[in-house]
Design an enzyme around this catalytic site. Sequence first.
Site, PDB file in Angstrom:
ATOM      1  N   GLU A 195      42.249 -37.134 -45.404  1.00 45.25           N
ATOM      2  CA  GLU A 195      43.178 -36.011 -45.259  1.00 45.25           C
ATOM      3  C   GLU A 195      42.350 -34.847 -44.750  1.00 45.25           C
ATOM      4  O   GLU A 195      41.544 -34.282 -45.493  1.00 45.25           O
ATOM      5  CB  GLU A 195      43.864 -35.697 -46.595  1.00 45.25           C
ATOM      6  CG  GLU A 195      45.067 -34.767 -46.438  1.00 45.25           C
ATOM      7  CD  GLU A 195      44.706 -33.303 -46.649  1.00 45.25           C
ATOM      8  OE1 GLU A 195      44.542 -32.591 -45.617  1.00 45.25           O
ATOM      9  OE2 GLU A 195      44.590 -32.868 -47.791  1.00 45.25           O
TER      10      GLU A 195
ATOM     11  N   CYS B  10      45.209 -26.746 -46.185  1.00 47.89           N
ATOM     12  CA  CYS B  10      45.477 -27.565 -45.000  1.00 47.89           C
ATOM     13  C   CYS B  10      46.961 -27.573 -44.661  1.00 47.89           C
ATOM     14  O   CYS B  10      47.333 -27.640 -43.494  1.00 47.89           O
ATOM     15  CB  CYS B  10      44.996 -29.003 -45.233  1.00 47.89           C
ATOM     16  SG  CYS B  10      43.223 -29.155 -45.467  1.00 47.89           S
TER      17      CYS B  10
END
Length: 470
Positions: A234, A268
């Site tokens: 990720e 993020c």
Amino acid sequence: MPIATVNPANGELIKSYDALGEEETERRIAAAADTFRQYRTTPFAQRAAWLNRAADLLDEDRDTIARTMTVEMGKPVTAARAEAAKCAKAMRWYAAHAEALLADEHPDPDDVHDSGASRALVRYRPLGVVLAVMPWNFPLWQVVRFAAPALMAGNVGLLKHASNVPQTALYLEDLFHRAGFPAGCFRTLLIGSGAVEAVLRDPRVAAATLTGSEPAGRSVAAVAGDEVKKTVLELGGSDPYLVLPSADVAKAAATAVTARVQNNGQSCIAAKRFIVHADVYDTFAEHFTAGMLALTVGDPLEEATDIGPLSTEQGRTDLEKLVDDAVGRGAEALCGGRRPEKLGGGLENGWFYEATVLAGITTAMRIHREETFGPVATLYRVADLDEAVRLANDTPFGLSSNVWTRDPAETERCARDLEAGGVFFNGMTASHPALPFGGIKRSGYGRELAGHGIREFCNATTLWYGPETP
């Protein structure tokens, strides 16, 4: 980076740690591998009892660990408490659902009869020792969303946390031990980035998961690929936030403020590129800019603070370079664009940055392509939905996205065409234990959370039984 707690609100060194040597690292890997051999056979009910106990302890520790996170990486203490509560919730969710998520799968007997089988099934079995390389921005949540499903699946974990959050890393190891998990089930490795490759290449380590930067992901993926080991990555994101004419513009703008500055803008999945239809652009820009201006920048340990410092001095420098490049190429700062003045209270040495809105972004600017990790928003005006979708997809990243519309046709178009791991309509992106989480393109691959996440580090084993098998 040294392994140390440095308070980003004032630059003060709180505590430093020596990195583990090769001998101690080897001892911990060996203990994890030895523990796995027995732990993998423990019943789901026992694992759930331990994980529920960990959730209870985390609830009891919430104020203490929240303060630790805030001092280590600067998030507002109110957000830190919410992060701890979210982790406890995820633990309880996996404790309740893991057994069903990993239940044997039985194909229709008629479908496998021609293979000669009297019966066949798929069973999910744990892989073994999983190395987790985790970032500082959500120092509890990023780890728990790996650890809870991994432990419930029968795997064991080794945590290499970011070097600026060592106290949180050690707390996590202690938490799982206090909850009753066998000692080798979850260990923290206080090692530098240069020591990760040797751990990942160790034959006793079965797989790895990484949340972090694209360069870090490339490095881990390359080593794991060379060793033929499973990885989940990720990585970064530059999430679009589309506002279309049918939207509730005032609500979209208010939510946009939170979506951009959550965790001091260091997320993020924070919305970063605000793509607004020309019909509602001026109204949105006015409300959004006013909302950003109203935020309080200051001591993250104060309850009224909305935005604390960035986690590192280098992080602030990198953000400033992106803003300066954009402004130098013609972008307009509707608000912010600089370090705050006169914070007082000893915060003058902290790594603070004002909430910033930049308009007039062009493709020639670095900020159009690069991820902004801080409270800086870029604002785009588009003529129609086609342009909005093209611009949203004009990024190397594909983590998540947000769309504000009350038009069913626009909803369906965006659900079909936005290149991202998630599309959130009339709300902001968030991770939830019941929903898979992850990205595409340079935002990584694989999924965390939900059933998808718990199965990532399982061996989907085909069991085939011939006619004479009892």
